[in-house]
Write an enzyme that holds these catalytic residues in place. Sequence first.
Site, PDB file in Angstrom:
ATOM      1  N   GLU A  98      46.088  34.850  44.947  1.00  0.00           N
ATOM      2  CA  GLU A  98      45.989  35.308  43.549  1.00  0.00           C
ATOM      3  C   GLU A  98      46.509  36.730  43.435  1.00  0.00           C
ATOM      4  OE1 GLU A  98      45.551  34.870  40.526  1.00  0.00           O
ATOM      5  OE2 GLU A  98      43.873  33.583  39.981  1.00  0.00           O
ATOM      6  N   ASP A 102      39.812  39.605  38.020  1.00  0.00           N
ATOM      7  CA  ASP A 102      39.284  40.494  36.989  1.00  0.00           C
ATOM      8  C   ASP A 102      37.846  40.067  36.690  1.00  0.00           C
ATOM      9  OD1 ASP A 102      39.177  42.300  34.877  1.00  0.00           O
ATOM     10  OD2 ASP A 102      40.358  41.085  33.516  1.00  0.00           O
ATOM     11  N   ARG A 164      57.120  42.399  35.633  1.00  0.00           N
ATOM     12  CA  ARG A 164      56.795  41.709  36.890  1.00  0.00           C
ATOM     13  C   ARG A 164      57.677  42.196  38.032  1.00  0.00           C
ATOM     14  NH1 ARG A 164      53.467  37.262  35.730  1.00  0.00           N
ATOM     15  NH2 ARG A 164      53.848  36.210  33.752  1.00  0.00           N
TER      16      ARG A 164
HETATM   17  P1  IMP Z   1      40.026  36.641  35.359  1.00  0.00           P
HETATM   18  O1  IMP Z   1      39.804  35.193  35.097  1.00  0.00           O
HETATM   19  O2  IMP Z   1      39.405  37.498  34.288  1.00  0.00           O
HETATM   20  O3  IMP Z   1      39.605  37.082  36.733  1.00  0.00           O
HETATM   21  O4  IMP Z   1      41.562  36.901  35.160  1.00  0.00           O
HETATM   22  C1  IMP Z   1      42.497  36.749  36.153  1.00  0.00           C
HETATM   23  C2  IMP Z   1      43.896  36.756  35.558  1.00  0.00           C
HETATM   24  O5  IMP Z   1      43.990  37.699  34.469  1.00  0.00           O
HETATM   25  C3  IMP Z   1      44.919  37.212  36.572  1.00  0.00           C
HETATM   26  O6  IMP Z   1      45.407  36.153  37.354  1.00  0.00           O
HETATM   27  C4  IMP Z   1      45.982  37.838  35.675  1.00  0.00           C
HETATM   28  O7  IMP Z   1      46.867  36.853  35.210  1.00  0.00           O
HETATM   29  C5  IMP Z   1      45.212  38.376  34.477  1.00  0.00           C
HETATM   30  N1  IMP Z   1      44.927  39.826  34.584  1.00  0.00           N
HETATM   31  C6  IMP Z   1      43.724  40.414  34.737  1.00  0.00           C
HETATM   32  N2  IMP Z   1      43.833  41.757  34.796  1.00  0.00           N
HETATM   33  C7  IMP Z   1      45.155  42.013  34.701  1.00  0.00           C
HETATM   34  C8  IMP Z   1      45.917  43.238  34.738  1.00  0.00           C
HETATM   35  O8  IMP Z   1      45.405  44.364  34.868  1.00  0.00           O
HETATM   36  N3  IMP Z   1      47.272  43.092  34.612  1.00  0.00           N
HETATM   37  C9  IMP Z   1      47.878  41.886  34.470  1.00  0.00           C
HETATM   38  N4  IMP Z   1      47.208  40.732  34.449  1.00  0.00           N
HETATM   39  C10 IMP Z   1      45.848  40.789  34.560  1.00  0.00           C
END
Ligand code: IMP
Length: 174
Positions: A98, A102, A164
Amino acid sequence: MTAPSPGEILLSAEQIQQRVAELAVEIRRDAPDNLHLVAVLKGAFVFVADLVRCLSGPVSLDFMSVSSYESKTASSGEIRLVQDLGAPLDGRHVVIVEDIVDTGVTLVRLQQMLRARNPHTLKTACLLSKTARRQVDVTVDYVGFTIADRFVVGYGLDYAEQYRHLPHIAVLET
Ligand code: IMP
């Protein structure tokens, strides 16, 4: 209003390369054979490309795609399977790759989904972890860097499909 753009460099290309090499050593130590990486598109495409080239010995690779943030900077809390794996996981030492964890919501769901496919072991590697933002209890076995609660781009990570390509990780500034 100016569009958000990358500002402060949080992690240089050199710092990232060094850490990715260390992660590869750890991953290989835990899975000397039958190692199968599952990279989560699109964000992990750069990380997995570097990781796989740092791994000694045989490794297979597959991709899956889930929908996540789209063009927003806040989590929707929902994931949708957009593209499934091409091969079964039975009996393999699977490592989910991954870009960033977050809230952890995406990863928890992915782990549940993949665990149901009977891998021999299931572990997770993420380049970045925003530990302070966690909403769910999720295990991440290999963490590149723990970072503060800031939206970052580069090294595969995007904002509205931009940035990216950057070789480093930068903070998105608005
Ligand atoms: P989670 O489900 O909240 O853990 O989100 C994970 C996904 O959110 C990652 O795979 C990213 O696609 C996106 N994401 C979370 N934080 C960031 C960031 O700071 N920059 C870019 N994408 C992020």
